[in-house]
Design a protein around this motif. Structure first.
Motif, short mmCIF file in Angstrom:
data_model
loop_
_atom_site.label_atom_id
_atom_site.label_comp_id
_atom_site.label_asym_id
_atom_site.label_seq_id
_atom_site.Cartn_x
_atom_site.Cartn_y
_atom_site.Cartn_z
N ASN A 181 0.85 -1.20 0.00
CA ASN A 181 0.00 0.00 0.00
C ASN A 181 0.89 1.25 0.00
O ASN A 181 1.24 1.78 1.05
CB ASN A 181 -0.92 0.00 1.22
N ILE A 182 1.27 1.65 -1.20
CA ILE A 182 2.23 2.76 -1.35
C ILE A 182 1.51 3.97 -1.94
O ILE A 182 0.86 3.87 -2.99
CB ILE A 182 3.40 2.35 -2.25
N ALA A 183 1.64 5.11 -1.28
CA ALA A 183 0.98 6.34 -1.74
C ALA A 183 2.00 7.28 -2.38
O ALA A 183 3.21 7.15 -2.16
CB ALA A 183 0.30 7.03 -0.56
N ILE A 184 1.50 8.24 -3.15
CA ILE A 184 2.34 9.30 -3.70
C ILE A 184 1.58 10.61 -3.61
O ILE A 184 0.37 10.67 -3.85
CB ILE A 184 2.76 9.01 -5.16
N LYS A 202 3.53 4.66 -11.14
CA LYS A 202 2.61 3.71 -11.73
C LYS A 202 3.35 2.56 -12.41
O LYS A 202 2.96 1.39 -12.30
CB LYS A 202 1.71 4.41 -12.76
N GLN A 203 4.46 2.90 -13.07
CA GLN A 203 5.25 1.88 -13.76
C GLN A 203 5.76 0.82 -12.79
O GLN A 203 5.69 -0.38 -13.07
CB GLN A 203 6.42 2.55 -14.49
N ASN A 213 -4.34 2.23 -7.01
CA ASN A 213 -5.42 2.66 -6.11
C ASN A 213 -5.48 4.18 -6.14
O ASN A 213 -4.56 4.86 -5.68
CB ASN A 213 -5.14 2.16 -4.69
N GLU A 214 -6.56 4.70 -6.73
CA GLU A 214 -6.69 6.15 -6.88
C GLU A 214 -6.66 6.87 -5.53
O GLU A 214 -6.26 8.03 -5.45
CB GLU A 214 -8.00 6.48 -7.60
N GLU A 237 -7.67 0.55 4.87
CA GLU A 237 -6.30 0.10 4.56
C GLU A 237 -5.45 1.34 4.33
O GLU A 237 -5.45 1.92 3.25
CB GLU A 237 -6.28 -0.80 3.33
N LYS A 238 -4.74 1.72 5.35
CA LYS A 238 -3.89 2.92 5.26
C LYS A 238 -2.62 2.60 4.48
O LYS A 238 -2.17 1.45 4.46
CB LYS A 238 -3.52 3.42 6.65
N PRO A 239 -2.00 3.61 3.86
CA PRO A 239 -0.70 3.38 3.23
C PRO A 239 0.34 3.00 4.28
O PRO A 239 0.31 3.49 5.41
CB PRO A 239 -0.37 4.75 2.62
N THR A 240 1.24 2.12 3.90
CA THR A 240 2.38 1.79 4.77
C THR A 240 3.65 2.47 4.28
O THR A 240 4.68 2.42 4.96
CB THR A 240 2.61 0.27 4.81
#
Length: 334
Positions: A181-184, A202-203, A213-214, A237-240
């Motif tokens: 679960n990776i956010a940007i 995304k790549q 995941n939008e 499900e929070k980002p880790t």
């Protein structure tokens, strides 16, 4: 007080005016050390100040370089500008730095003002909002170099970094450490680097078979980042792990983390794309995607000088690699 002239310096040093002129223009090929020392001593004793206006008219150069920074608040912009200023100092030129505040109208005014002052050329961190003006400079063959941002359809020497590949490497590092679960977080996707960094994110996920995941991808104004993080970390499900796409985004992320007392890296791994002061001595130390800012500034200066001297043939795109500096903040999941 009487104005000291080049003739006065020549008489005091016991040389011709042309020899003094050669000394002032650093043409030392046929000049002995003793002659140089006599001229230098005469200049100091008489307090001679060269007439740069006359020099500019004669040589058709002002020995001034304009730098238009999209946003001086970015650390990398400051570092690149410093490198350009150092280059100018080493080559007996002067740098004029302007800050466009990511405002195309302000950028346009600075371009027009600097050209009216007859600077020899411009190094621009383009906002992207003045394509017509960029094209006009290209067609006029006016000396100009773009830094940090590529503008599609405009053929001007451009110096950038490998934004997509560097971000892909950073996200892959998080995936290899067990994160899924990776956010940007990025500012609005109005510039080439921001688009490329999101594309690299995304790549990496696609290459590792992770669905996008939008809810984990936020491209908003800096002032809205805190609000979006509130929503993101309210998910079941929070980002880790999280990638901040530049330094200003990172500062907002760190403010949120501190306010929510989120532990790094135990609860959230963090990587920032930018050159962050004290990243190696903070607690914990911060993993960064470092840009070779000084080398970028030096290369841009060299390219502009090449154009000013009319040595350039066709425009080129120069892409520098970034370096992923792994530190404590991007450790694997417990």
């Amino acid at each position: 007080m009487k104005t000291v002239t080049m003739a006065d310096v020549a008489k005091e040093a016991g040389v011709s005016k042309s020899t003094v002129s050669q000394f002032l223009n650093e043409r030392y090929e046929y000049m002995g050390e003793e002659t140089k020392e006599k001229i230098k001593r005469a200049i100091e004793q008489l307090g001679y100040r060269p007439n740069y206006v006359a020099r500019s008219l004669k040589q058709k150069r002002t020995y001034m370089m304009g730098i238009i920074v999209a946003n001086i608040m970015h650390r990398v912009s400051t570092e690149i500008s410093r490198a350009i200023e150092d280059y100018c100092h080493e080559h007996d030129m002067h740098a004029i730095v302007c800050n466009a505040d990511d405002d195309p109208h302000k950028e346009k005014k600075y371009i027009e003002m600097l050209r009216a002052r007859q600077v020899d050329g411009l190094i621009i961190f383009p906002t992207g909002g003045n394509t017509k003006l960029y094209t006009e400079m290209e067609q006029e063959r006016y000396p100009v170099v773009f830094v940090d941002r590529k503008i599609e359809g405009v053929h001007i020497d451009t110096v950038v970094v490998n934004n997509r590949e560097a971000t892909c490497e950073a996200v892959s590092h998080l995936l290899e450490n067990g994160h899924r679960n990776i956010a940007i977080v990025t500012p609005p996707l109005t510039t080439h680097p921001r688009k490329e960094r999101l594309a690299g994110y995304k790549q990496a996920l696609e290459q590792h078979g992770i669905a996008l995941n939008e809810n984990y991808m936020k491209s908003v104004e800096i002032s809205a980042i805190s609000y979006e993080l509130e929503n993101m970390f309210s998910l079941s499900e929070k980002p880790t792990a999280l990638v901040a796409a530049n330094d200003l985004s990172f500062f907002e992320v760190m403010s949120f983390i501190k306010r929510k007392q989120i532990r790094i890296p135990e609860e959230l791994a963090v990587i920032v794309f930018d050159n962050i002061p004290f990243a190696d001595i903070s607690t914990p130390t911060i993993t960064t995607i470092a840009q070779p800012a000084y080398e970028i500034g030096k290369r841009a200066s060299e390219l502009l000088t090449r154009q000013i001297k009319q040595e350039a043939i066709e425009s080129e795109l120069y892409t520098f690699p970034c370096e992923l500096i792994i530190r404590e903040s991007s450790a694997g999941r417990p």
